[in-house]
Design an enzyme around this catalytic site. Sequence first.
Site, mmCIF file in Angstrom:
data_model
loop_
_atom_site.group_PDB
_atom_site.id
_atom_site.type_symbol
_atom_site.label_atom_id
_atom_site.label_comp_id
_atom_site.label_asym_id
_atom_site.label_seq_id
_atom_site.Cartn_x
_atom_site.Cartn_y
_atom_site.Cartn_z
ATOM 1 N N CYS A 141 0.836 -1.210 0.000
ATOM 2 C CA CYS A 141 0.000 0.000 0.000
ATOM 3 C C CYS A 141 0.868 1.257 0.000
ATOM 4 C CB CYS A 141 -0.953 0.030 1.183
ATOM 5 S SG CYS A 141 -2.227 1.296 0.982
ATOM 6 N N CYS A 182 -5.454 2.076 -5.055
ATOM 7 C CA CYS A 182 -5.046 2.730 -3.817
ATOM 8 C C CYS A 182 -6.010 3.877 -3.530
ATOM 9 C CB CYS A 182 -3.621 3.263 -3.947
ATOM 10 S SG CYS A 182 -3.009 4.019 -2.419
#
Length: 444
Positions: A195, A373
């Site tokens: 991430c 994301c």
Amino acid sequence: MAVAFTSHLAPIRKSSRVFFSLNSYIHSSSGLASKEHYKIVVLGGGSAGITMGARMKRKVGAENVAIVEPSEMHYYQPIWTLVGAGAKSINSSGRPTSSVMPSGVKWVKSSVTKIDPKKQNVSLDSGKELSYDFLIVALGLTLHYEKIKGLPEAFEHPKIGSNYSLQTVEKTWKALQDFKEGNAIFSFPNTPVKCAGAPQKIMYLSDAYMRKTGKRAKANFVYNTSLPVLFGVKKYADALWEIVKKRDINVNLRHNLIEVRPDKQEAVFENLDNPADTKVYEYEMLHVTPPMGPPAVLKGSLLEDGAGWLDVNKDTLQHNTYSNVFGIGDCTNVPTSKTAAAVAAQSAVLDRTITKVMKNDKPDKKYDGYTSCPLVTSFNTVILAEFDYTGQPLETFPVDQSKESRIMYHMKADLMPHLYWHGLLKGLWGGPGPYRKIMHLGMK
């Protein structure tokens, strides 16, 4: 006669005792008895391992699938961004592993110590061994706080936190609440990370919190990233540059955190373009994104790519050397951002790949590198970045997703956790690909 007959039995009895002793040894915990065989063995019980376990259960039956995972708790880690900013509780992020393990599948509560793809064998820290017909490696990655001098010991001091660890995420929230005046510093390491947007998300949330509480005028925000860009996809990077300028956030590219001195509240960064050039920052708040790397069991094994990552075909997720070994998620060397969204898209492709391989057919479905994301930019806005291997946007919705959106925030905070627990982990969510075509009227 009876005596003679008994004397003839003696050697037989002795042989029998030897046989039974040997048989007992073989079936003891230290002998061959400790080996179990399954058609499919899944290594790892994170998001990738559980979703593939659920899919494989439907394919070959629960009794033929084993998942190796030592942890008693399973966490939805994407929500830790909001935990670190006080918007969600840590308890909301976790559930017992037993509750997410596919029913009927064998849960092996151990850690993997060795993988031998030639013998189709996995060794565990319990002393047990598992053999397999097909192996799915979903071991995630490893956090390396210790590669930064002064860590992890510095977390015992105030004013420093990290949203990447269960043990440190609430320390981020404490540091944010206790902030008085000075530098608020956020780092991004010189390694692959999971991430990649998370180091920025907590920065934007911290900025929003300080504005709400009247502290922002006394705070100097600094984002030091090892990357040469603010974000890897230009469309979203351009939008983020506008945000950092508008919110008066200082961005230093190619700056890597190498030391924390908690007693002095100092963070030391190196200039990656000139490593001899280091700079010491005083901090009132420090958020650390740790260096990350492949699982130790893969490094030096026959399955790694030379850098320690699982060496798979980026299109099919089948191992490049061993055709009955497959990979998914953060532990692989596929050149895309390591996210839960990537796991979802990969799971659908890998399901199809394994079906074809089991039938001795050639895999025919390709993973395009899709990843996502949700870049949280405040307590009610998100920029939803979606892109592929080429770094080109691969957006699901027929709107410009580089613009901050309230709807996308609620999707991140409220819808995505539900989709994770009840869709992905059940092996029922393979990413938004099919819906993207509908949303765009078949144009994508």
